[in-house]
Design an enzyme around this catalytic site. Structure first.
Site, PDB file in Angstrom:
ATOM      1  N   CYS A  80       0.935  -1.294   0.188  1.00 59.76           N
ATOM      2  CA  CYS A  80       0.103   0.015   0.010  1.00 59.76           C
ATOM      3  C   CYS A  80       1.001   1.280  -0.004  1.00 59.76           C
ATOM      4  O   CYS A  80       1.458   1.546  -0.959  1.00 59.76           O
ATOM      5  CB  CYS A  80      -0.853   0.085   1.128  1.00 59.76           C
ATOM      6  N   HIS A 172      -3.507  -5.522   0.295  1.00 62.08           N
ATOM      7  CA  HIS A 172      -2.937  -6.009   1.639  1.00 62.08           C
ATOM      8  C   HIS A 172      -2.822  -7.369   1.599  1.00 62.08           C
ATOM      9  O   HIS A 172      -3.832  -7.992   2.040  1.00 62.08           O
ATOM     10  CB  HIS A 172      -3.737  -5.656   2.778  1.00 62.08           C
ATOM     11  N   GLU A 174      -1.571  -9.311   3.853  1.00 65.50           N
ATOM     12  CA  GLU A 174      -1.468  -9.611   5.186  1.00 65.50           C
ATOM     13  C   GLU A 174      -3.001  -9.734   5.879  1.00 65.50           C
ATOM     14  O   GLU A 174      -3.116 -10.506   6.481  1.00 65.50           O
ATOM     15  CB  GLU A 174      -0.756  -8.831   6.070  1.00 65.50           C
ATOM     16  N   GLY A 228     -13.672 -13.687  29.090  1.00 65.83           N
ATOM     17  CA  GLY A 228     -13.722 -13.583  27.762  1.00 65.83           C
ATOM     18  C   GLY A 228     -12.160 -14.637  27.471  1.00 65.83           C
ATOM     19  O   GLY A 228     -11.454 -14.746  28.465  1.00 65.83           O
ATOM     20  N   VAL A 229     -11.993 -15.026  26.151  1.00 72.21           N
ATOM     21  CA  VAL A 229     -10.820 -15.743  26.015  1.00 72.21           C
ATOM     22  C   VAL A 229      -9.519 -15.015  26.555  1.00 72.21           C
ATOM     23  O   VAL A 229      -8.510 -15.628  26.947  1.00 72.21           O
ATOM     24  CB  VAL A 229     -10.928 -16.421  24.459  1.00 72.21           C
ATOM     25  N   ASP A 230      -9.333 -13.880  25.972  1.00 73.42           N
ATOM     26  CA  ASP A 230      -8.043 -12.938  26.069  1.00 73.42           C
ATOM     27  C   ASP A 230      -7.714 -13.155  27.677  1.00 73.42           C
ATOM     28  O   ASP A 230      -6.588 -13.525  27.953  1.00 73.42           O
ATOM     29  CB  ASP A 230      -8.007 -11.749  25.626  1.00 73.42           C
TER      30      ASP A 230
END
Ligand code: XMP
Length: 606
Positions: A80, A172, A174, A228-230
Site C-alpha cells: 500500500c 494488503h 496480510e 472472555g478468551v483473552d
C-alpha cells in the site's frame, strides 16, 4: 539459536503488526521497526517489509524516514503506502486518486517467484486513496486489479524490479480476505529473501514466561478477568509463570454485560479451578452513574475505561493488595485501534487503553502477556495451555460491552447533511432493484487507515444475498458521507425514521440484553455459532413508528483477526425467527441486518 528474521517497518497502517504475525506463521521471526530507525539496525535482517500508512504518499507525507534502506542489498517489499514509496523512490509516479476499498479481482501479468503457486486470477483486499500511475525504468507491472464486474481496471496493483530486488503490492496480502496473501508473503520471505523457517508458538510461550517472571520480580498481579478468551488465557499463563498464590482475579459486573453473563463466568472460573483468589464486584451502579447523559462514543469509551480503573483500585485497596501490578488480557488490535503506535490513527479507544492506563503502563504498573497477539493466536495458545474448547471459541465480546452497542443521541440531526448521500444512494440502489434511505444517526468506521464517523445506508427489497452485498459495496464506494449498509428485515420500507433523544439507561440496556439473547440463542440453535466469528446486536434510538420504539440491528460477521471482516449469511429460517421474536419485544419498532465489510465499517458501531 539465531533465527533468520524480517523487519516490518511500521508506518502506522492498521495492519502493520498483522504483517509481522503473518510472517511468524511461516515460522520466520518478524520484528517491528520504526521508519526513522538507523540503517545499521535494518542491515541485520534478511528482508524488509514496508507497511501501509494513514499518510498520503502523493502529498509527500511521512517522507522523512531512513531512505538509506534502499541502498541495502536486502530485498524490500512495500505494501500500500510502502508500495507507493518504492515506486516513487525508483522514478515512478504516485497520484492522489484511483481509490479502492474492499475485495478486488487481481490479475497477474506474468509468472514470477513472488506469485509461485498462485492462479492468474484471485481476490485481493484494497483500502487506499493514492495509487501508482507510472513506474521507473527497472520496474515492471506484475499485476492489475478490477473492482466489481465491468468496472475500470486499476494498473500497477503489483510491481517489481528483480534487478533491485524491490517489490510492491497496492493491496494488503496480510489480511485474511486476500485469497493467496499468505502464499505471497511466504514466497517473499522464503523464496526471495531465502529465510530458513525456525520460529514456533512453543518458543513464544517460553519467552513470555521468562518475560513475565522478569517483569513481575517479587511482586504479585491483580488481573481484570472478564471471562472472555483473552483475559482467561492471560490468567492461565500468569498463573503458570508466577504460581497461583501470586495471582488475584477480579471479575467486574459493569452493568453492560450480556444476560446472566457474570453468573456464568464465575461458574466457569470455578470449574476451571481459577477460583482460589477470585473476587467479584457488582459495580453496575458506578458505571451507569458515570455514563448518565453522555452520548458521544469516544466519551463513553473513556468513561468506561476510567471507571474500570477506579473500581479496580478501590477493590485492590479494600483487599489490601493495592501494590499489585494490574494484569490485563489486552491483545494487539486493542493497541493499534487506539492509535497505540506512533503513527496509527485512533479508530476507537479500547477500554484497556485509556490515558490513565497508558500512564500506569509507562510507570511499569501493568502486565499484559498477550499484547503482541491477535485473537487467532490467543486461541492457539489457549488450546496449547488446555483452556476448554468452548471458552477458547466463545465469540469475542468488547471490554465496554453493550455500552458500545447502545447508541445514544441528543435527538437532533442535520437534514441538509443527509440530502446528497440520500440522492446518490437511491440512484445507485435502484440499479439493483432496491430502495434506499440514509439513517439519521452515525457510527464509527475505518477508511484507508483513518477513523470515520458517518451515516448508514438503509436498503430495502427482496434480492438474493450476493446481489445485496454487491449493491452495498457499490453504494459505499461511490457515496460520500456513508460508511455502512443495513438491510431492512421488516416487510415494508419504513415511512418515518425519527431520531429519539437517548442515553445509557438500565431500561434500554435490558431491552438490548433481551434482543442480544434472542440472537445468540438463535445462532446456537441454528448451528451457526461456530461458523460466525462475532455477532454484535445494536440498539439504535430510531423510531420507525412514531411511538418512540427503537430499532435493533444485528451484525453477524466472518473474520479471523478482527482487523477486517465480511458480513455473514444467516439462514432464512433464522431470519424469520428473529423477525418474529425481536419485533415482538415491547419497545422495538424496527429490525435490520448490517451487511458491511470492515473497512469501511468497524465491527462494533462505536
Ligand atoms: P472494531 O469495532 O474496532 O472491533 O472493528 C474489533 C474487535 O475488537 C473488539 N473491541 C474491543 N475489545 N475492548 C476490547 O477488549 C474494547 O474497547 C473493544 N472495542 C472493540 C470488537 O468487539 C471486535 O472483536
Amino acid at each position: 539459536m539465531k533465527h533468520d528474521a524480517v523487519a516490518v517497518v511500521d508506518f502506522g497502517g492498521q495492519y502493520a503488526h498483522l504483517i509481522a504475525t503473518k510472517v511468524r506463521r511461516h515460522r520466520v521471526l518478524a520484528e517491528i521497526l520504526q521508519p526513522e530507525d538507523a540503517v545499521e539496525k535494518f542491515a541485520a535482517y534478511k528482508g524488509i517489509i514496508l507497511s501501509g500508512s494513514p499518510s498520503l504518499s502523493s502529498h509527500g507525507e511521512d517522507s522523512e524516514y531512513t531512505k538509506a534502506v534502499y541502498d541495502l542489498e536486502i530485498p524490500i517489499l512495500g505494501l500500500c503506502f510502502g508500495h507507493q514509496e518504492i515506486a516513487k523512490h525508483y522514478g515512478g509516479e504516485v497520484i492522489h486518486g484511483g481509490r479502492e476499498w474492499g475485495a478486488a479481482d487481481f490479475e497477474l501479468q506474468r509468472e514470477h517467484p513472488l506469485f509461485k503457486g498462485i492462479p492468474r486470477h484471485s481476490k485481493v483486499w484494497m483500502s487506499h486513496f493514492d495509487s501508482v500511475a507510472a513506474v521507473g525504468p527497472d520496474f515492471e507491472e506484475l499485476g492489475i486489479s478490477r473492482l466489481g464486474s465491468g468496472e475500470q481496471r486499476h494498473r500497477y496493483a503489483a510491481i517489481g524490479s528483480d534487478r533491485h530486488r524491490r517489490y510492491g503490492f497496492q493491496y494488503h496480502p496480510e489480511v485474511d480476505d486476500t485469497e493467496f496473501g499468505d502464499r505471497m508473503l511466504a514466497n517473499f520471505v522464503l523464496e526471495i529473501c531465502g529465510c530458513r523457517p525456525s520460529w514456533t508458538m512453543d518458543r513464544y510461550i517460553e519467552e513470555q514466561m521468562a518475560r513475565i517472571t522478569a517483569q513481575v520480580g517479587d511482586d504479585s498481579v491483580f488481573l481484570l478477568a472478564s471471562g472472555g478468551v483473552d483475559s482467561t488465557v492471560a490468567a492461565i499463563l500468569l498463573g503458570r509463570a508466577l504460581g497461583e498464590g501470586r495471582l488475584n482475579l477480579l471479575h467486574v459486573d459493569n452493568g453492560l454485560m450480556r444476560k446472566d453473563e457474570s453468573r456464568e463466568v464465575l461458574g466457569l472460573f470455578r470449574r476451571m479451578g481459577l477460583d482460589k483468589n477470585l473476587h467479584f464486584i457488582d459495580a453496575s451502579t458506578d458505571f451507569l452513574a458515570a455514563l448518565a447523559g453522555v452520548t458521544e462514543p469516544e466519551q463513553k469509551r473513556a468513561i468506561i475505561g476510567n471507571t474500570f480503573v477506579e473500581v479496580f483500585q478501590r477493590e485492590a485497596t479494600r483487599l489490601g493488595i493495592a501494590d499489585h501490578l494490574l494484569g490485563q488480557g489486552t491483545i494487539y488490535p486493542d493497541t493499534i485501534e487506539t492509535g497505540g503506535t506512533r503513527r496509527a490513527d485512533t479508530i476507537k479507544t479500547h477500554h484497556n487503553r485509556v490515558p490513565i492506563i497508558e500512564e500506569m503502563i509507562a510507570a511499569g504498573k501493568v502486565i499484559e502477556p498477550l499484547a503482541d497477539l491477535y485473537k487467532v493466536e490467543v486461541r492457539e495458545l489457549g488450546e496449547k495451555l488446555g483452556v476448554p474448547h468452548d471458552l477458547v471459541w466463545r465469540h469475542p465480546f468488547p471490554g465496554p460491552g453493550l455500552g458500545v452497542r447502545l447508541l445514544c443521541s441528543d435527538g437532533t440531526v442535520s437534514e441538509a447533511e443527509l440530502a446528497e448521500p440520500r440522492r446518490q444512494a437511491r440512484s445507485l440502489a435502484a440499479a439493483f432493484g432496491l430502495d434506499a434511505d440514509i439513517l439519521p444517526i452515525r457510527s464509527v468506521g475505518v477508511k484507508a487507515d483513518l477513523r470515520c464517523y458517518e451515516h448508514p445506508v438503509l436498503l430495502h427489497g427482496a434480492v438474493d444475498f450476493d446481489t445485496l452485498l454487491e449493491a452495498a459495496g457499490t453504494i459505499l464506494r461511490r457515496t460520500e458521507g456513508v460508511n455502512r449498509c443495513v438491510w431492512n428485515l421488516a416487510e415494508a420500507m419504513p415511512q418515518t425514521l425519527s431520531l429519539l433523544p437517548a442515553t445509557v439507561t438500565r431500561e434500554r440496556l435490558d431491552l438490548l440484553r433481551e434482543a442480544d439473547h434472542l440472537v445468540m440463542d438463535g445462532l446456537r440453535r441454528h448451528g451457526l455459532y461456530e461458523e460466525i466469528w462475532q455477532c454484535p446486536t445494536v440498539l439504535v434510538p430510531l423510531s420507525l413508528d412514531e411511538r418512540g420504539r427503537e430499532t435493533v440491528i444485528v451484525r453477524p460477521i466472518y473474520s479471523e483477526r478482527a482487523m477486517t471482516a465480511s458480513p455473514a449469511r444467516l439462514t432464512p429460517a433464522l431470519l424469520d425467527e428473529l423477525r418474529r421474536h425481536i419485533l415482538a419485544l415491547p419497545g422495538v419498532s424496527g429490525l435490520m441486518l448490517d451487511i458491511t465489510t470492515k473497512p469501511p465499517a468497524t465491527i462494533e458501531w462505536e
